[in-house]
Enzyme design. Structure first.
Site, mmCIF file in Angstrom:
data_model
loop_
_atom_site.group_PDB
_atom_site.id
_atom_site.type_symbol
_atom_site.label_atom_id
_atom_site.label_comp_id
_atom_site.label_asym_id
_atom_site.label_seq_id
_atom_site.Cartn_x
_atom_site.Cartn_y
_atom_site.Cartn_z
ATOM 1 N N GLU A 260 31.598 -11.927 29.831
ATOM 2 C CA GLU A 260 31.211 -11.161 28.647
ATOM 3 C C GLU A 260 31.946 -9.832 28.660
ATOM 4 O OE1 GLU A 260 29.088 -10.877 25.006
ATOM 5 O OE2 GLU A 260 29.391 -12.561 26.387
ATOM 6 N N GLU A 290 36.644 -5.699 20.710
ATOM 7 C CA GLU A 290 37.205 -6.188 21.966
ATOM 8 C C GLU A 290 38.328 -7.202 21.715
ATOM 9 O OE1 GLU A 290 32.699 -5.421 23.109
ATOM 10 O OE2 GLU A 290 33.397 -7.500 23.079
ATOM 11 N N ASP A 443 24.940 -9.584 23.581
ATOM 12 C CA ASP A 443 24.513 -10.309 24.778
ATOM 13 C C ASP A 443 23.541 -11.428 24.430
ATOM 14 O OD1 ASP A 443 25.940 -8.531 26.590
ATOM 15 O OD2 ASP A 443 24.442 -7.042 26.035
#
EC number: 2.7.1.147
Length: 459
Positions: A260, A290, A443
């Site tokens: 992650e 990201e 998450d």
């Protein structure tokens, strides 16, 4: 024979017309026959969640011109970086270099009446999400202080070596869509995270992780916290990345590893992660910031794009996902384990998988979208009155090639397409109009997607 990634075999999920609810095709969601184990490792902390504007006001700061800072050195840097990202409605995370100044800010934050304390850190948050299912046991290898230990689910086990006397605190500055501060107005609800976290940054849990492998015998390993190394020296970053890859090689064959990612600014570190760590993991989870930074750092497609202009273009995202799997994923000529990427942005998700290695992708991507809506609104099911559809209802699947043009069907909104051995599953997200919490959504999305995924054993 298929093996559930989190050892969870689940029926497909579907959206009702424009997804008022997500429902399973069966009343039985799981077919467990025994307890399964997941190991989440490296970063864990206590999140202090509060209004960003209220904290900066309490610190006596006023909104000025926004400016990004790779590392925060002062309160002024904090104000500028917060304004920069709040004005874009974008999530970000930064390291605060001054220990004493950070502790002073943290004391002010914790004393505010509306401040709340939660489990924090990608590994701990994903572990908490897994532990909510009674059939899963989680071992968390990360720095765990007394406050965090009290907050963890009973199904999350912490090895004694991971316990420490003082918690690592991360400050989560949230803002709502349309919230104003001076001339600043946030286009989307989101959060800005900062910390002075040296335990996670030094990857101190690596040794504990390796020593726990044989006894715990996990069915799944979740790796996170590599972004926390940005506060470390280049030499330590290189050494620790090599140790990360070595520790992954100690994991028994057949146990999938999910990485992650989180917000980063160090291109050299990201490039090293791409070339060294990605080939060692089976699955990757990341958001739009990201994804673009990864492409920029490793000279990927669309790397000249400085930032996203509004909703990330599906064709551009698809091109980068395809490039990652083609250039750094498994193939007949490349010894890489990477075969799955779960991309999530505010208004849609894409699950990209190398053909022949994964199943149940429709359920996985739909489940991730569902939890994004329910967790943001803090509801058990999707409340149609509290969500809105902002995903593009028509898009092309590539900007570099002649891609397909797709028009979403309200009754079948999970759309699939294929490109040279890679399958893509796209679904819109119902965005919460008045989110209760934005931190930890990525998450939760990744954990839920993993929970419904099925991976074929390595051949």
């Amino acid at each position: 024979m298929k093996k559930g990634f989190a050892c969870c075999q689940s029926p497909g999920l579907r959206w009702e017309p424009w997804a008022l609810t997500l429902a399973s095709h069966s009343s039985e969601i799981h077919t467990h026959t025994h307890t399964h184990t997941c190991m989440c490792r490296v970063n864990a902390c206590v999140d202090v969640v509060l209004s960003g504007v209220r904290l900066l006001q309490a610190l006596g700061l006023r909104p000025g011109p926004g400016r990004d800072h790779a590392v925060l050195h002062s309160r002024n840097d904090l104000e500028e970086a917060f304004v920069h990202f709040m004005g874009r409605g974008a999530a970000a995370e930064r390291f605060f270099s001054d220990k004493e100044a950070f502790q002073d800010i943290a004391q002010v934050a914790s004393a505010l009446p509306a401040a709340q304390h939660y489990v924090g850190g990608n590994a701990a948050l994903i572990g908490q999400k897994f532990a909510a299912n009674t059939d899963l046991k989680v071992l968390l290898c990360g720095p765990v202080g007394p406050k965090l230990h009290d907050l963890l689910d009973d199904n999350v086990f912490v090895p004694p070596e991971s316990l420490q006397e003082v918690d690592e605190f991360h400050l989560i500055l949230e803002y709502q869509a349309g919230e104003e501060w001076g001339q600043l107005k946030a286009p989307h609800a989101n959060r800005f995270i900062f910390s002075h976290d040296l335990s996670n940054g030094a990857m101190n849990a690596l040794e504990v992780f390796v020593s726990s492998l044989e006894e715990f015998q996990p069915d799944l390993v979740v790796l996170s916290g590599l972004h926390m190394m940005e506060g470390q020296s280049t030499e330590l970053q290189r050494r620790r990345l090599l140790e990360v890859v070595t520790s992954i090689s100690d994991i028994p064959t057949g146990v999938p590893v999910h990485l992650e990612l989180a917000s980063m600014t160090n291109r050299e570190l990201m490039s090293s992660i791409v070339h060294q760590v990605l080939p060692a993991v089976a699955s990757l989870g990341l958001n739009e910031q990201e994804l673009l930074f990864l492409s920029q750092s490793a000279s990927g497609p669309h790397s000249s794009l400085s930032s996203w202009n509004g909703v990330p273009d599906v064709g551009v995202v698809s091109d980068i996902l395809f490039w990652i799997l083609k250039e750094h994923g498994r193939s007949e000529s490349r010894a890489s384990d990477l075969t799955r990427i779960h991309f999530h942005t505010l208004v849609y998700h894409i699950l990209a998988t190398v053909d022949g290695h994964w199943a149940n992708q429709l359920a996985a991507v739909a489940a991730g979208a569902r939890v994004a809506a329910t967790q943001a609104c803090a509801t058990e099911t999707i409340d149609a009155s509290r969500v809105s559809l902002r995903a593009p209802q028509e898009f092309v699947t590539s900007r570099l090639e002649v891609g397909s043009r797709i028009v979403l069907n309200p009754r079948e909104p999970v759309v699939a397409w294929h490109r040279e051995g890679v399958s893509f599953h796209f679904t819109p997200v119902l965005v919460c109009k008045d989110p209760v919490r934005t931190v930890g959504l990525g998450d939760a999305i990744s954990a839920e997607g993993l929970f419904y995924s099925e991976v074929h054993p390595r051949s």
